[in-house]
Design an enzyme around this catalytic site. Structure first.
Site, PDB file in Angstrom:
ATOM      1  N   ARG A 175      22.226  38.367  39.247  1.00 45.23           N
ATOM      2  CA  ARG A 175      22.693  37.500  38.117  1.00 45.23           C
ATOM      3  C   ARG A 175      22.341  36.711  37.281  1.00 45.23           C
ATOM      4  O   ARG A 175      21.343  36.517  37.410  1.00 45.23           O
ATOM      5  CB  ARG A 175      24.864  36.451  38.450  1.00 45.23           C
TER       6      ARG A 175
ATOM      7  N   ARG B 109      21.191  31.051  36.682  1.00 51.17           N
ATOM      8  CA  ARG B 109      21.712  29.997  36.935  1.00 51.17           C
ATOM      9  C   ARG B 109      20.743  29.309  38.329  1.00 51.17           C
ATOM     10  O   ARG B 109      20.212  30.250  39.159  1.00 51.17           O
ATOM     11  CB  ARG B 109      22.773  30.454  37.532  1.00 51.17           C
TER      12      ARG B 109
ATOM     13  N   ARG C 207      26.748  26.849  48.900  1.00 50.23           N
ATOM     14  CA  ARG C 207      27.913  26.989  48.082  1.00 50.23           C
ATOM     15  C   ARG C 207      28.775  27.973  48.410  1.00 50.23           C
ATOM     16  O   ARG C 207      29.869  27.118  48.944  1.00 50.23           O
ATOM     17  CB  ARG C 207      27.471  27.678  46.729  1.00 50.23           C
TER      18      ARG C 207
HETATM   19  P1  AP5 Z   1      31.182  36.332  38.280  1.00 52.66           P
HETATM   20  O1  AP5 Z   1      32.141  36.582  37.347  1.00 52.66           O
HETATM   21  O2  AP5 Z   1      29.661  35.361  37.110  1.00 52.66           O
HETATM   22  O3  AP5 Z   1      31.166  35.382  39.756  1.00 52.66           O
HETATM   23  P2  AP5 Z   1      31.941  34.016  39.533  1.00 52.66           P
HETATM   24  O4  AP5 Z   1      33.217  33.783  40.277  1.00 52.66           O
HETATM   25  O5  AP5 Z   1      32.443  33.173  37.782  1.00 52.66           O
HETATM   26  O6  AP5 Z   1      31.295  33.186  40.236  1.00 52.66           O
HETATM   27  P3  AP5 Z   1      30.845  31.446  39.491  1.00 52.66           P
HETATM   28  O7  AP5 Z   1      29.066  31.294  40.263  1.00 52.66           O
HETATM   29  O8  AP5 Z   1      30.518  30.954  38.088  1.00 52.66           O
HETATM   30  O9  AP5 Z   1      31.179  30.881  40.512  1.00 52.66           O
HETATM   31  P4  AP5 Z   1      31.029  28.786  41.103  1.00 52.66           P
HETATM   32  O10 AP5 Z   1      32.512  28.732  41.873  1.00 52.66           O
HETATM   33  O11 AP5 Z   1      29.789  29.401  42.079  1.00 52.66           O
HETATM   34  O12 AP5 Z   1      30.451  28.570  39.570  1.00 52.66           O
HETATM   35  P5  AP5 Z   1      31.211  27.142  39.126  1.00 52.66           P
HETATM   36  O13 AP5 Z   1      30.400  27.565  37.640  1.00 52.66           O
HETATM   37  O14 AP5 Z   1      32.756  26.762  39.278  1.00 52.66           O
HETATM   38  O15 AP5 Z   1      30.242  37.378  38.913  1.00 52.66           O
HETATM   39  C1  AP5 Z   1      29.080  36.327  39.664  1.00 52.66           C
HETATM   40  C2  AP5 Z   1      28.342  38.596  39.023  1.00 52.66           C
HETATM   41  O16 AP5 Z   1      29.007  39.464  40.023  1.00 52.66           O
HETATM   42  C3  AP5 Z   1      28.115  38.521  38.099  1.00 52.66           C
HETATM   43  O17 AP5 Z   1      26.789  39.040  38.237  1.00 52.66           O
HETATM   44  C4  AP5 Z   1      29.259  39.789  37.732  1.00 52.66           C
HETATM   45  O18 AP5 Z   1      28.675  40.290  36.935  1.00 52.66           O
HETATM   46  C5  AP5 Z   1      28.513  40.688  38.681  1.00 52.66           C
HETATM   47  N1  AP5 Z   1      30.536  41.237  39.263  1.00 52.66           N
HETATM   48  C6  AP5 Z   1      31.909  40.657  38.856  1.00 52.66           C
HETATM   49  N2  AP5 Z   1      33.034  41.367  39.104  1.00 52.66           N
HETATM   50  C7  AP5 Z   1      32.596  42.132  39.701  1.00 52.66           C
HETATM   51  C8  AP5 Z   1      32.685  43.484  40.166  1.00 52.66           C
HETATM   52  N3  AP5 Z   1      34.347  44.111  39.812  1.00 52.66           N
HETATM   53  N4  AP5 Z   1      31.613  44.593  41.099  1.00 52.66           N
HETATM   54  C9  AP5 Z   1      30.557  44.132  41.098  1.00 52.66           C
HETATM   55  N5  AP5 Z   1      30.339  42.757  40.422  1.00 52.66           N
HETATM   56  C10 AP5 Z   1      30.639  42.187  39.571  1.00 52.66           C
HETATM   57  O19 AP5 Z   1      30.819  26.287  39.535  1.00 52.66           O
HETATM   58  C11 AP5 Z   1      29.832  25.479  39.634  1.00 52.66           C
HETATM   59  C12 AP5 Z   1      29.207  24.328  40.423  1.00 52.66           C
HETATM   60  O20 AP5 Z   1      29.791  23.218  39.530  1.00 52.66           O
HETATM   61  C13 AP5 Z   1      29.962  23.954  41.511  1.00 52.66           C
HETATM   62  O21 AP5 Z   1      29.040  24.286  42.588  1.00 52.66           O
HETATM   63  C14 AP5 Z   1      29.968  22.591  41.799  1.00 52.66           C
HETATM   64  O22 AP5 Z   1      28.601  21.716  42.210  1.00 52.66           O
HETATM   65  C15 AP5 Z   1      30.783  22.111  40.340  1.00 52.66           C
HETATM   66  N6  AP5 Z   1      31.785  22.495  40.313  1.00 52.66           N
HETATM   67  C16 AP5 Z   1      32.565  23.401  39.711  1.00 52.66           C
HETATM   68  N7  AP5 Z   1      33.989  23.094  39.551  1.00 52.66           N
HETATM   69  C17 AP5 Z   1      33.881  22.195  40.348  1.00 52.66           C
HETATM   70  C18 AP5 Z   1      35.271  21.852  41.046  1.00 52.66           C
HETATM   71  N8  AP5 Z   1      36.399  21.553  40.243  1.00 52.66           N
HETATM   72  N9  AP5 Z   1      35.136  20.241  42.004  1.00 52.66           N
HETATM   73  C19 AP5 Z   1      33.461  20.165  42.147  1.00 52.66           C
HETATM   74  N10 AP5 Z   1      33.216  20.687  42.239  1.00 52.66           N
HETATM   75  C20 AP5 Z   1      32.603  21.374  41.026  1.00 52.66           C
HETATM   76 MG    MG Z   2      32.183  31.384  36.850  1.00 47.65          MG
END
Ligand code: AP5
Ligand code: MG
Ligand code: ZN
Length: 214
Positions: free
Chosen positions: A127, A160, A171
């Site tokens: 990504r 990232r 994760r």
């Molecule tokens: P993308 O759409 O970016 O995926 P995503 O599900 O949004 O993945 P994230 O990495 O953002 O999820 P996350 O939950 O780990 O992160 P968050 O920021 O929430 O797609 C990923 C890739 O795949 C891209 O390259 C895209 O192009 C590709 N792609 C997408 N769809 C596709 C398809 N259909 N086919 C092929 N390729 C595709 O959280 C980050 C951190 O923040 C956590 O680890 C934690 O430390 C903290 N945090 C956030 N929220 C909380 C909470 N509620 N509680 C505690 N800690 C939290």
């Molecule tokens: Mg995301």
């Protein structure tokens, strides 16, 4: 429409969120994006969150709940919202339900996007994200027209901090142990829809629209 996007890291929550908010005109609330903005701006909250995020651990529940509920009180959430990455523990889900009930609201639909681990690893390690506008790319299957440059705004693409192999593995483990129980939680509530996230982003979106209605 009050919606939640559930699914492991890399399932495509952020990618689908962009399309959902465009079609249904509701605000996209990603707790991960809120934390990353705070890290970028060097706030106290950002410093605290970074300690956990860099290791792929969850930020403590009370801190996340405070951030999310404060955001949900803003005016643009009156007619609906799309939560991305919140709630992530049963505790957070219970706090959210309490908060919504207090305000005469409820969760209308939980979209649970599922993708296999191998695919998640490949997606996250490859990504790239635009520094300026946040648009997401994948050097393997969704590359930008010009390497390292955002198609939409010409901004610089970056990786990232938590998209290294080790952190991604952690994760996914954290998701399986702490977030997966939410599937059962919303199964009991009767408002969850299961979406296959491995079928190409337009097909995934079409399935979501068929669940939410035109
Ligand atoms: P993308 O759409 O970016 O995926 P995503 O599900 O949004 O993945 P994230 O990495 O953002 O999820 P996350 O939950 O780990 O992160 P968050 O920021 O929430 O797609 C990923 C890739 O795949 C891209 O390259 C895209 O192009 C590709 N792609 C997408 N769809 C596709 C398809 N259909 N086919 C092929 N390729 C595709 O959280 C980050 C951190 O923040 C956590 O680890 C934690 O430390 C903290 N945090 C956030 N929220 C909380 C909470 N509620 N509680 C505690 N800690 C939290
Ligand atoms: Mg995301
Ligand atoms: Zn951009």
């Amino acid at each position: 429409m009050n919606l939640i996007l559930l699914g492991p890291p890399g399932a495509g929550k952020g990618t689908q969120a962009v399309k959902i908010v465009e079609k249904y005109h509701i605000p996209h609330i990603s707790t991960g994006d809120i934390f990353r903005a705070n890290i970028k701006n060097g706030t106290e909250l950002g410093k605290k969150a970074k300690e956990y995020m860099d290791k792929g651990e969850l930020v403590p529940d009370d801190l996340v709940c405070e951030i999310a509920t404060t955001r949900l009180l803003e005016d643009d959430c009156t007619d609906g919202f799309l939560l991305d990455g919140f709630p992530r523990t049963v505790y957070q889900a219970e706090k959210l339900d309490e908060f919504l009930e207090k305000h005469g609201k409820k969760v209308d639909k939980v979209l649970d996007i599922a993708v296999e681990k191998e695919e998640l690893m490949q997606r996250l390690i490859n990504r790239r994200v635009c520094k300026a506008c946040g648009a997401t790319y994948n050097v393997k299957n969704m590359p930008p027209a010009k390497e390292g440059v955002c198609d939409k705004c010409g901004g610089e693409l970056m990786q990232r901090a938590d998209d290294t192999k080790e952190t991604v593995e952690n994760r996914i483990e954290v998701y399986n142990s702490q977030t997966m129980p939410l599937v059962e939680y919303y199964e009991k509530a009767g408002n969850i829809a299961h979406i296959d996230g491995a079928i190409g982003l337009e097909n995934v979106f079409n399935h979501i629209v068929s669940v939410l209605g035109e």
